[in-house]
Design a protein around this motif. Sequence first.
Motif, PDB file in Angstrom:
ATOM      1  N   SER A   1       0.893  -1.121   0.086  1.00 35.71           N
ATOM      2  CA  SER A   1      -0.142  -0.074  -0.185  1.00 35.71           C
ATOM      3  C   SER A   1       0.632   1.245   0.006  1.00 35.71           C
ATOM      4  O   SER A   1       1.834   1.307   0.519  1.00 35.71           O
ATOM      5  CB  SER A   1      -0.960  -0.154   1.171  1.00 35.71           C
ATOM      6  OG  SER A   1      -0.085  -0.305   2.570  1.00 35.71           O
ATOM      7  N   GLU A  16      -5.303 -12.984   5.078  1.00 36.97           N
ATOM      8  CA  GLU A  16      -4.365 -12.005   5.652  1.00 36.97           C
ATOM      9  C   GLU A  16      -3.759 -12.288   6.959  1.00 36.97           C
ATOM     10  O   GLU A  16      -4.508 -13.065   7.623  1.00 36.97           O
ATOM     11  CB  GLU A  16      -5.392 -10.495   5.679  1.00 36.97           C
ATOM     12  CG  GLU A  16      -4.768  -9.556   4.732  1.00 36.97           C
ATOM     13  CD  GLU A  16      -3.377  -8.852   4.600  1.00 36.97           C
ATOM     14  OE1 GLU A  16      -2.433  -9.716   5.003  1.00 36.97           O
ATOM     15  OE2 GLU A  16      -3.210  -8.029   4.216  1.00 36.97           O
ATOM     16  N   ASP A  17      -2.859 -11.974   7.161  1.00 38.29           N
ATOM     17  CA  ASP A  17      -2.191 -11.974   8.606  1.00 38.29           C
ATOM     18  C   ASP A  17      -2.629 -11.048   9.449  1.00 38.29           C
ATOM     19  O   ASP A  17      -3.292 -11.267  10.696  1.00 38.29           O
ATOM     20  CB  ASP A  17      -0.522 -11.689   8.466  1.00 38.29           C
ATOM     21  CG  ASP A  17      -0.123 -10.508   7.648  1.00 38.29           C
ATOM     22  OD1 ASP A  17      -0.949  -9.683   7.473  1.00 38.29           O
ATOM     23  OD2 ASP A  17       1.130 -10.055   8.075  1.00 38.29           O
ATOM     24  N   ILE A  18      -3.099  -9.827   9.183  1.00 37.14           N
ATOM     25  CA  ILE A  18      -3.533  -8.632  10.274  1.00 37.14           C
ATOM     26  C   ILE A  18      -4.323  -7.606   9.538  1.00 37.14           C
ATOM     27  O   ILE A  18      -3.718  -7.118   8.601  1.00 37.14           O
ATOM     28  CB  ILE A  18      -2.369  -8.437  11.207  1.00 37.14           C
ATOM     29  CG1 ILE A  18      -2.920  -7.153  12.204  1.00 37.14           C
ATOM     30  CG2 ILE A  18      -1.200  -7.659  10.255  1.00 37.14           C
ATOM     31  CD1 ILE A  18      -1.875  -7.115  13.443  1.00 37.14           C
ATOM     32  N   ILE A  19      -5.436  -7.177   9.955  1.00 37.18           N
ATOM     33  CA  ILE A  19      -5.985  -5.830   9.472  1.00 37.18           C
ATOM     34  C   ILE A  19      -5.422  -4.905  10.526  1.00 37.18           C
ATOM     35  O   ILE A  19      -5.949  -5.019  11.701  1.00 37.18           O
ATOM     36  CB  ILE A  19      -7.462  -6.087   9.110  1.00 37.18           C
ATOM     37  CG1 ILE A  19      -7.759  -7.079   8.340  1.00 37.18           C
ATOM     38  CG2 ILE A  19      -8.154  -4.987   8.529  1.00 37.18           C
ATOM     39  CD1 ILE A  19      -9.176  -7.398   8.050  1.00 37.18           C
ATOM     40  N   ASP A  20      -4.982  -3.810  10.094  1.00 30.34           N
ATOM     41  CA  ASP A  20      -4.394  -2.852  11.076  1.00 30.34           C
ATOM     42  C   ASP A  20      -5.179  -1.539  10.504  1.00 30.34           C
ATOM     43  O   ASP A  20      -6.380  -1.353  11.092  1.00 30.34           O
ATOM     44  CB  ASP A  20      -2.891  -2.520  10.831  1.00 30.34           C
ATOM     45  CG  ASP A  20      -2.199  -1.700  11.823  1.00 30.34           C
ATOM     46  OD1 ASP A  20      -2.622  -1.355  12.970  1.00 30.34           O
ATOM     47  OD2 ASP A  20      -1.265  -1.080  11.486  1.00 30.34           O
ATOM     48  N   SER A  21      -4.713  -0.769   9.733  1.00 30.83           N
ATOM     49  CA  SER A  21      -5.288   0.567   9.437  1.00 30.83           C
ATOM     50  C   SER A  21      -6.663   0.053   8.564  1.00 30.83           C
ATOM     51  O   SER A  21      -7.651   0.621   8.533  1.00 30.83           O
ATOM     52  CB  SER A  21      -4.526   1.429   8.646  1.00 30.83           C
ATOM     53  OG  SER A  21      -4.279   0.904   7.213  1.00 30.83           O
ATOM     54  N   GLY A  22      -6.445  -1.144   7.898  1.00 32.86           N
ATOM     55  CA  GLY A  22      -7.316  -1.361   6.877  1.00 32.86           C
ATOM     56  C   GLY A  22      -6.927  -1.145   5.333  1.00 32.86           C
ATOM     57  O   GLY A  22      -7.678  -1.640   4.428  1.00 32.86           O
ATOM     58  N   LYS A  70      -6.626  -5.497  14.402  1.00 36.46           N
ATOM     59  CA  LYS A  70      -6.407  -4.284  15.435  1.00 36.46           C
ATOM     60  C   LYS A  70      -7.532  -3.162  15.091  1.00 36.46           C
ATOM     61  O   LYS A  70      -6.892  -2.250  14.531  1.00 36.46           O
ATOM     62  CB  LYS A  70      -5.057  -3.700  15.275  1.00 36.46           C
ATOM     63  CG  LYS A  70      -3.739  -4.561  15.676  1.00 36.46           C
ATOM     64  CD  LYS A  70      -2.818  -3.635  15.706  1.00 36.46           C
ATOM     65  CE  LYS A  70      -1.541  -4.428  15.729  1.00 36.46           C
ATOM     66  NZ  LYS A  70      -0.286  -3.707  15.157  1.00 36.46           N
ATOM     67  N   ALA A  86      -0.661  -3.271  19.813  1.00 35.25           N
ATOM     68  CA  ALA A  86       0.583  -3.763  20.085  1.00 35.25           C
ATOM     69  C   ALA A  86       1.328  -4.167  18.857  1.00 35.25           C
ATOM     70  O   ALA A  86       0.553  -4.402  18.036  1.00 35.25           O
ATOM     71  CB  ALA A  86       0.611  -4.775  21.330  1.00 35.25           C
ATOM     72  N   PHE A  87       2.491  -4.280  18.618  1.00 38.28           N
ATOM     73  CA  PHE A  87       3.348  -4.700  17.369  1.00 38.28           C
ATOM     74  C   PHE A  87       3.620  -6.119  17.751  1.00 38.28           C
ATOM     75  O   PHE A  87       4.439  -6.583  18.694  1.00 38.28           O
ATOM     76  CB  PHE A  87       4.255  -4.076  16.986  1.00 38.28           C
ATOM     77  CG  PHE A  87       5.040  -4.132  15.679  1.00 38.28           C
ATOM     78  CD1 PHE A  87       3.975  -3.549  14.814  1.00 38.28           C
ATOM     79  CD2 PHE A  87       5.617  -5.162  15.415  1.00 38.28           C
ATOM     80  CE1 PHE A  87       4.719  -3.852  13.190  1.00 38.28           C
ATOM     81  CE2 PHE A  87       5.992  -5.473  13.959  1.00 38.28           C
ATOM     82  CZ  PHE A  87       5.598  -4.905  13.045  1.00 38.28           C
ATOM     83  N   VAL A  88       3.043  -7.065  16.992  1.00 34.80           N
ATOM     84  CA  VAL A  88       3.408  -8.523  17.354  1.00 34.80           C
ATOM     85  C   VAL A  88       4.133  -9.098  15.983  1.00 34.80           C
ATOM     86  O   VAL A  88       3.935  -8.756  14.872  1.00 34.80           O
ATOM     87  CB  VAL A  88       1.827  -9.236  17.448  1.00 34.80           C
ATOM     88  CG1 VAL A  88       1.123  -8.868  18.790  1.00 34.80           C
ATOM     89  CG2 VAL A  88       1.019  -9.047  15.994  1.00 34.80           C
ATOM     90  N   LEU A 127       4.350 -13.213  10.742  1.00 36.93           N
ATOM     91  CA  LEU A 127       4.480 -11.737  10.853  1.00 36.93           C
ATOM     92  C   LEU A 127       5.884 -11.226  11.210  1.00 36.93           C
ATOM     93  O   LEU A 127       6.508 -11.929  12.161  1.00 36.93           O
ATOM     94  CB  LEU A 127       3.526 -11.043  11.824  1.00 36.93           C
ATOM     95  CG  LEU A 127       1.937 -11.043  11.389  1.00 36.93           C
ATOM     96  CD1 LEU A 127       1.381 -12.551  11.850  1.00 36.93           C
ATOM     97  CD2 LEU A 127       1.521 -10.119  11.996  1.00 36.93           C
ATOM     98  N   ASP A 128       6.451 -10.386  10.569  1.00 38.18           N
ATOM     99  CA  ASP A 128       7.580  -9.916  10.751  1.00 38.18           C
ATOM    100  C   ASP A 128       7.808  -8.558  11.290  1.00 38.18           C
ATOM    101  O   ASP A 128       6.955  -7.661  11.342  1.00 38.18           O
ATOM    102  CB  ASP A 128       8.272  -9.886   9.280  1.00 38.18           C
ATOM    103  CG  ASP A 128       7.906  -8.551   8.588  1.00 38.18           C
ATOM    104  OD1 ASP A 128       6.620  -8.441   8.249  1.00 38.18           O
ATOM    105  OD2 ASP A 128       8.739  -7.892   8.104  1.00 38.18           O
TER     106      ASP A 128
HETATM  107  P1  IMP Z   1      -3.042  -1.889   7.090  1.00 36.44           P
HETATM  108  O1  IMP Z   1      -2.958  -1.693   5.680  1.00 36.44           O
HETATM  109  O2  IMP Z   1      -2.562  -0.908   7.515  1.00 36.44           O
HETATM  110  O3  IMP Z   1      -4.151  -2.595   7.342  1.00 36.44           O
HETATM  111  O4  IMP Z   1      -1.559  -3.032   7.295  1.00 36.44           O
HETATM  112  C1  IMP Z   1      -1.800  -4.247   7.202  1.00 36.44           C
HETATM  113  C2  IMP Z   1      -0.095  -4.713   7.080  1.00 36.44           C
HETATM  114  O5  IMP Z   1       0.754  -4.034   7.969  1.00 36.44           O
HETATM  115  C3  IMP Z   1      -0.030  -6.229   7.528  1.00 36.44           C
HETATM  116  O6  IMP Z   1      -0.335  -7.129   6.550  1.00 36.44           O
HETATM  117  C4  IMP Z   1       1.264  -6.275   7.977  1.00 36.44           C
HETATM  118  O7  IMP Z   1       2.252  -6.507   6.961  1.00 36.44           O
HETATM  119  C5  IMP Z   1       1.511  -5.052   8.538  1.00 36.44           C
HETATM  120  N1  IMP Z   1       1.512  -4.912  10.153  1.00 36.44           N
HETATM  121  C6  IMP Z   1       0.256  -4.131  10.776  1.00 36.44           C
HETATM  122  N2  IMP Z   1       0.381  -4.359  12.011  1.00 36.44           N
HETATM  123  C7  IMP Z   1       1.678  -5.402  12.231  1.00 36.44           C
HETATM  124  C8  IMP Z   1       1.970  -5.861  13.341  1.00 36.44           C
HETATM  125  O8  IMP Z   1       1.902  -6.061  14.651  1.00 36.44           O
HETATM  126  N3  IMP Z   1       3.053  -6.822  13.277  1.00 36.44           N
HETATM  127  C9  IMP Z   1       3.585  -6.975  12.163  1.00 36.44           C
HETATM  128  N4  IMP Z   1       3.071  -6.514  10.844  1.00 36.44           N
HETATM  129  C10 IMP Z   1       2.012  -5.614  11.093  1.00 36.44           C
END
Ligand code: IMP
Length: 174
Positions: free
Chosen positions: A67, A97-103, A129, A149-151, A156-157
């Motif tokens: 993104s 997906e591994d994680i949805i953060d901001s989306g 998240k 929190a950052f996991v 996940l890396d």
């Molecule tokens: P988004 O577009 O902000 O939802 O970003 C999602 C991406 O951010 C994920 O696919 C991860 O690569 C990365 N990410 C977000 N939070 C974490 C975390 O806590 N640990 C590792 N990667 C993360």
Amino acid sequence: MERIREIYLDRETIAARVAQMGAQITRDYCGKSLYVVCVLKGSIVFCADLIRAIELPVQLDTMSVSSYENATVSSGNVRIRQDLSHDVAGKDVLIVEDIIDSGRTIAALTGVLRARNPASVRVATLLDKPSRRETEIQGDYVGFTIPDAFVVGYGLDYAQRYRNLPYLAVLETE
Ligand code: IMP
Ligand code: MG
């Protein structure tokens, strides 16, 4: 330097939840087949476990996206680094997906795939998240909802490291 602070979710807890998700997906798509899109690289480990918990015909494909970091760019923008190998028109697509953060990533990716006229598009995410969300997007199948929190681990890396940990851990940076 960064270090692992504590085990956040151990491998047994993750395995039990992934089995439940697979069973739910199997029930929801009964009689259909699935086109699973593993979003590289973070979802490799989760996706490998999840597809083995799905008792349906499954086609597996991978996609690599990034993104745009620039906040002034619309959230619908995603750069495709590596596209799918087949057309998804008419298919039931499950993005893993591994994680949805901001989306932002998943919102953009969902938009890209919907434009290709699949029968359906849903999202399975290991982690969510919601406190960090900047878009309307939600996962259809969510493994664990976690705080901000950052996991790392289980795919996940942090700076490309820790993907091979068999558990999820909270990373502490100084
Ligand atoms: P988004 O577009 O902000 O939802 O970003 C999602 C991406 O951010 C994920 O696919 C991860 O690569 C990365 N990410 C977000 N939070 C974490 C975390 O806590 N640990 C590792 N990667 C993360
Ligand atoms: Mg990622």
